[in-house]
Enzyme design. Structure first.
Site, PDB file in Angstrom:
ATOM      1  N   LYS A   1       0.856  -1.183   0.000  1.00  0.00           N
ATOM      2  CA  LYS A   1       0.000   0.000   0.000  1.00  0.00           C
ATOM      3  C   LYS A   1       0.888   1.228   0.000  1.00  0.00           C
ATOM      4  O   LYS A   1       1.835   1.307   0.783  1.00  0.00           O
ATOM      5  CB  LYS A   1      -0.869  -0.006   1.271  1.00  0.00           C
ATOM      6  CG  LYS A   1      -1.847   1.140   1.328  1.00  0.00           C
ATOM      7  CD  LYS A   1      -3.091   0.847   0.554  1.00  0.00           C
ATOM      8  CE  LYS A   1      -3.913   2.082   0.240  1.00  0.00           C
ATOM      9  NZ  LYS A   1      -3.480   2.785  -1.010  1.00  0.00           N
TER      10      LYS A   1
ATOM     11  N   LYS B   1       5.361   1.697  -3.073  1.00  0.00           N
ATOM     12  CA  LYS B   1       5.285   3.066  -3.620  1.00  0.00           C
ATOM     13  C   LYS B   1       5.565   3.006  -5.113  1.00  0.00           C
ATOM     14  O   LYS B   1       6.259   2.108  -5.586  1.00  0.00           O
ATOM     15  CB  LYS B   1       6.356   3.940  -2.961  1.00  0.00           C
ATOM     16  CG  LYS B   1       6.083   5.417  -3.085  1.00  0.00           C
ATOM     17  CD  LYS B   1       5.176   5.884  -1.979  1.00  0.00           C
ATOM     18  CE  LYS B   1       4.793   7.328  -2.077  1.00  0.00           C
ATOM     19  NZ  LYS B   1       4.176   7.790  -0.820  1.00  0.00           N
TER      20      LYS B   1
ATOM     21  N   SER C   1      -6.882   5.495   3.734  1.00  0.00           N
ATOM     22  CA  SER C   1      -6.916   4.633   2.551  1.00  0.00           C
ATOM     23  C   SER C   1      -7.255   3.195   2.955  1.00  0.00           C
ATOM     24  O   SER C   1      -8.014   2.503   2.270  1.00  0.00           O
ATOM     25  CB  SER C   1      -5.561   4.632   1.852  1.00  0.00           C
ATOM     26  OG  SER C   1      -5.448   5.742   0.996  1.00  0.00           O
TER      27      SER C   1
ATOM     28  N   ASN D   1      -2.606  19.086  -1.377  1.00  0.00           N
ATOM     29  CA  ASN D   1      -3.651  18.473  -0.565  1.00  0.00           C
ATOM     30  C   ASN D   1      -3.323  18.462   0.931  1.00  0.00           C
ATOM     31  O   ASN D   1      -4.169  18.800   1.770  1.00  0.00           O
ATOM     32  CB  ASN D   1      -3.875  17.050  -1.107  1.00  0.00           C
ATOM     33  CG  ASN D   1      -4.828  16.260  -0.270  1.00  0.00           C
ATOM     34  OD1 ASN D   1      -4.408  15.538   0.629  1.00  0.00           O
ATOM     35  ND2 ASN D   1      -6.105  16.418  -0.527  1.00  0.00           N
TER      36      ASN D   1
ATOM     37  N   GLY E   1      -2.911   8.188  -4.199  1.00  0.00           N
ATOM     38  CA  GLY E   1      -2.320   9.460  -4.592  1.00  0.00           C
ATOM     39  C   GLY E   1      -1.036   9.769  -3.843  1.00  0.00           C
ATOM     40  O   GLY E   1      -0.680   9.121  -2.867  1.00  0.00           O
ATOM     41  N   ASP E   2      -0.333  10.750  -4.347  1.00  0.00           N
ATOM     42  CA  ASP E   2       0.846  11.339  -3.699  1.00  0.00           C
ATOM     43  C   ASP E   2       1.059  12.658  -4.452  1.00  0.00           C
ATOM     44  O   ASP E   2       0.157  13.095  -5.176  1.00  0.00           O
ATOM     45  CB  ASP E   2       2.065  10.395  -3.818  1.00  0.00           C
ATOM     46  CG  ASP E   2       3.193  10.784  -2.844  1.00  0.00           C
ATOM     47  OD1 ASP E   2       3.101  10.430  -1.672  1.00  0.00           O
ATOM     48  OD2 ASP E   2       4.165  11.444  -3.274  1.00  0.00           O
TER      49      ASP E   2
ATOM     50  N   LYS F   1       5.473   3.364   8.338  1.00  0.00           N
ATOM     51  CA  LYS F   1       4.295   4.211   8.495  1.00  0.00           C
ATOM     52  C   LYS F   1       3.033   3.350   8.538  1.00  0.00           C
ATOM     53  O   LYS F   1       2.189   3.487   9.421  1.00  0.00           O
ATOM     54  CB  LYS F   1       4.212   5.181   7.308  1.00  0.00           C
ATOM     55  CG  LYS F   1       3.073   6.170   7.380  1.00  0.00           C
ATOM     56  CD  LYS F   1       2.783   6.842   6.052  1.00  0.00           C
ATOM     57  CE  LYS F   1       3.985   7.544   5.477  1.00  0.00           C
ATOM     58  NZ  LYS F   1       3.606   8.461   4.369  1.00  0.00           N
TER      59      LYS F   1
ATOM     60  N   THR G   1      -4.866  13.330   5.385  1.00  0.00           N
ATOM     61  CA  THR G   1      -3.453  13.510   5.747  1.00  0.00           C
ATOM     62  C   THR G   1      -3.285  14.794   6.560  1.00  0.00           C
ATOM     63  O   THR G   1      -2.637  14.802   7.615  1.00  0.00           O
ATOM     64  CB  THR G   1      -2.555  13.523   4.494  1.00  0.00           C
ATOM     65  OG1 THR G   1      -2.941  12.447   3.645  1.00  0.00           O
ATOM     66  CG2 THR G   1      -1.096  13.372   4.862  1.00  0.00           C
TER      67      THR G   1
ATOM     68  N   GLN H   1       7.261   3.885   3.888  1.00  0.00           N
ATOM     69  CA  GLN H   1       5.867   3.443   3.910  1.00  0.00           C
ATOM     70  C   GLN H   1       5.688   2.159   4.735  1.00  0.00           C
ATOM     71  O   GLN H   1       4.661   1.967   5.378  1.00  0.00           O
ATOM     72  CB  GLN H   1       5.398   3.212   2.465  1.00  0.00           C
ATOM     73  CG  GLN H   1       3.898   3.283   2.270  1.00  0.00           C
ATOM     74  CD  GLN H   1       3.367   4.697   2.129  1.00  0.00           C
ATOM     75  OE1 GLN H   1       3.946   5.516   1.418  1.00  0.00           O
ATOM     76  NE2 GLN H   1       2.279   5.002   2.807  1.00  0.00           N
TER      77      GLN H   1
HETATM   78  N1  GLU Z   1       0.969   9.057  -0.511  1.00  0.00           N
HETATM   79  C1  GLU Z   1       0.458   8.940   0.822  1.00  0.00           C
HETATM   80  C2  GLU Z   1       1.572   8.510   1.750  1.00  0.00           C
HETATM   81  O1  GLU Z   1       2.700   8.866   1.523  1.00  0.00           O
HETATM   82  C3  GLU Z   1      -0.809   8.092   0.889  1.00  0.00           C
HETATM   83  C4  GLU Z   1      -0.652   6.681   0.444  1.00  0.00           C
HETATM   84  C5  GLU Z   1      -1.953   5.882   0.395  1.00  0.00           C
HETATM   85  O2  GLU Z   1      -3.001   6.427   0.697  1.00  0.00           O
HETATM   86  O3  GLU Z   1      -1.855   4.687   0.056  1.00  0.00           O
HETATM   87  O4  GLU Z   1       1.386   7.884   2.764  1.00  0.00           O
END
Ligand code: GLU
Length: 444
Positions: free
Chosen positions: A90, A126, A376, A240, A165-166, A114, A209, A111
Site C-alpha cells: 500500500k 510506492k 486509505s 492536498n 495518490g501522492d 508508516k 493527511t 511506507q
Molecule cells: N501518498 C500517501 C503517503 O505517503 C498516501 C498513500 C496511500 O493512501 O496509500 O502515505
C-alpha cells in the site's frame, strides 16, 4: 563493525546514486540500533536487516503517450513492492519530474513503517513516474494515466497491491487510472484508494493527511504539557496535505500564516484563507502569486524562505529535504518549539538532529502524516464490505488512529530510555510489528 553499520554500508554500496534511499535507511536503522543490539545474533543469522532493505519486487516500465501537438512523449514508470509482511502493498503514486528509483525506494521504505504504525493490515509499497502533470491539458493527463495503468495493471489488485495518490496524483489522475484498470482487467474492485465518492471513494480521505497531522500534533503537544490553540503556525506546500492541515489547524484554534509552492511563499498575518487557497490550487491549478489578488494584506515572497516566518510551530507539508539545518537554526532562533512533518522526510538528517538537540518537539512524517494511508486502509475496508461510512465515522476513526500512533511512538521511546525522541519511538514501534510478522512467516 556493528550489524547496523554493516547494513548501512551495504545499502550504499549496492544502490549507488540513490541518496534519498540511503538517507531514509540511515534514519531508520540508526534508531533501531538499540533493538538490533538486543537481538543481534538472531537478526544476523536470519539476515533480517538485509531482507528489510531489499524490496520484495520492483518494476520499471516505459510510459509512452501522445501530447496535444501529436508528439509522442516517453516517461519512466515505477512500482516498488517493498514489504508485504503485514498486508498487501500500500502506498501512493508520485508524478513529478524528480522521480527516480532512489526516490521511490525511499518512499517505499518509509511506507513500511508508516503503514505498520497505523495498526491496520497494510504492507509497504510506492510508485510513480517522472511525468509532470503541471501545465498539461486534461486530455494529456488522461492519455498519460491510461498508458501508465496499461502497464501497472499487471502488477496490482485489491488483495495484492493498492496504489493511491501522492504529489501530482490527485482525484483526477486516480479517476483516469481506475477507469483504465477496470477496462483492461474487467473487475470492479478497490484497486486504488483516493477514489471519487461516486465510485467507491471514502468520505474524509481527501482531508485525511492534513487533518491527521493536526490530530497528532495536538495530542503530542498535550503529552508535552502544551496547547495547540492560540499558536502561530508555518505550513509549507499548498497541495492536498497543506490545504487540509491549514483548515484543521484553524478549526482547532491555531493560526496558519504561511503556505508555499515551488516558486515562492505567502505570508498572511491574518491567517491563510483556505477557500482562496483551494480556489487557486484546486480550481485554477495556478501559482500562489495570485493569493495577493484576493488578500491585499498578505505578502508574496519569491523563492525559499517560508521557515523565516516567526512561528511557534512548523508543519513542513511540501516535499523531501525542504527544511535544512539553516532553516532549523532560524526556526529555533525565532522561538519555534514544535516541528511535525506532513510531507515524507521533509527535514534533513542534520536539521532533525539540530531540532532535537535544541529541545524542539519533533514528529517524523511516518507517524505524523500516516492519516492519509490509514484512511486509505479504511477505504479498502469499505470497498470490501461494499458499504460506505459517514464522514463522522471515518473522521473519528482517523482521530483515534492518530492519537494511538502518538502514544505508541511516545511509549516506545520511553521504553528504550529515550523519552521525547519520537523519531526513535516511531521507527521502533513500526519495526516491532513487522519483525514479528516476518519471523512468523519464515525466510521469505
Ligand atoms: N501518498 C500517501 C503517503 O505517503 C498516501 C498513500 C496511500 O493512501 O496509500 O502515505
Amino acid at each position: 563493525m556493528s550489524y547496523v553499520d554493516e547494513v548501512i554500508e551495504l545499502v550504499v554500496k549496492k544502490n549507488p546514486a540513490e541518496s534519498e534511499f540511503h538517507q531514509a535507511v540511515k534514519e531508520v536503522l540508526e534508531s533501531l540500533r538499540v533493538v538490533v543490539e538486543a537481538n543481534e545474533e538472531k537478526f544476523r543469522k536470519d539476515a533480517l536487516l538485509e531482507r528489510l532493505v531489499e524490496p520484495e519486487r520492483q518494476f520499471k516500465f516505459r510510459v509512452p503517450w501522445v501530447d496535444d501537438k501529436g508528439q509522442v512523449q516517453v516517461n519512466t514508470g515505477y512500482r516498488v513492492q517493498f514489504n508485504s509482511a503485514i498486508g498487501p502493498y500500500k502506498g501512493g503514486l508520485r508524478l513529478h519530474p524528480s522521480v527516480n528509483i532512489g526516490i521511490i525506494k525511499f518512499l517505499g521504505f518509509e511506507q513500511i513503517f508508516k503503514n505498520s504504525l497505523t495498526g491496520l493490515p497494510i504492507g509497504g509499497g510506492k510508485g510513480g513516474c517522472d511525468f509532470d502533470p503541471k501545465g498539461k491539458s486534461d486530455r494529456e493527463v488522461m492519455a498519460f494515466c491510461q498508458s501508465f495503468m496499461t502497464e501497472l495493471c499487471k502488477y496490482i489488485g485489491a488483495d495484492t497491491d493498492v496504489p493511491a495518490g501522492d504529489i501530482g496524483t490527485g482525484a483526477r489522475e486516480i479517476g483516469y487510472m481506475f477507469g483504465q484498470y477496470k477496462r483492461i482487467r474487467g473487475v470492479y474492485e478497490g484497486v486504488l484508494t483516493g477514489k471519487g465518492l461516486s465510485y467507491g471513494g471514502s468520505l474524509a480521505r481527501t482531508e485525511a493527511t492534513g487533518y491527521g497531522l493536526l490530530y497528532l500534533t495536538e495530542e503530542l503537544l498535550k503529552i508535552n504539557g502544551k496547547e495547540l490553540a492560540g499558536k502561530t503556525v508555518a505550513v509549507s506546500g499548498s497541495g492536498n496535505v497543506a490545504i487540509y492541515a491549514t483548515q484543521k489547524a484553524h478549526q482547532l484554534g491555531a493560526k496558519v500564516v504561511t503556505v508555499s509552492d515551488s516558486t515562492g511563499w505567502v505570508y498572511d498575518p491574518d491567517g491563510i484563507d483556505v477557500d482562496v487557497l483551494k480556489e487557486i490550487k484546486e480550481v485554477k491549478r495556478a501559482r500562489l502569486t495570485e493569493y495577493k489578488n484576493y488578500r491585499p494584506n498578505a505578502e508574496y515572497h519569491e523563492g525559499k524562505g517560508v521557515w523565516t516566518a516567526k512561528v511557534d510551530i512548523a508543519l513542513p507539508c511540501a516535499t523531501q529535504n525542504e527544511l535544512d539545518v539553516e532553516d532549523a537554526k532560524t526556526l529555533v532562533a525565532n522561538g519555534c518549539f514544535a516541528v511535525c512533518e506532513g510531507a515524507n522526510m521533509p527535514t534533513t538528517l542534520e536539521a532533525t538532529k539540530y531540532l532535537q538537540e535544541n529541545g524542539v518537539i519533533f514528529a517524523p512524517g511516518k507517524a505524523a502524516n500516516a492519516g492519509g494511508v490509514a484512511t486509505s486502509a479504511l477505504e479498502m475496508s469499505q470497498n470490501s464490505e461494499r458499504l460506505s461510512w459517514s464522514f463522522e465515522e471515518v473522521d473519528s476513526k482517523l482521530q483515534g488512529i492518530m492519537v494511538n500512533i502518538c502514544h505508541n511512538m511516545s511509549d516506545a521511546a520511553k521504553r528504550y530510555g529515550q523519552e521525547g525522541n519520537y523519531v526513535l519511538g516511531a521507527n521502533i514501534a513500526g519495526f516491532e510489528k513487522i519483525v514479528d510478522a516476518m519471523n512468523a512467516q519464515g525466510i521469505v
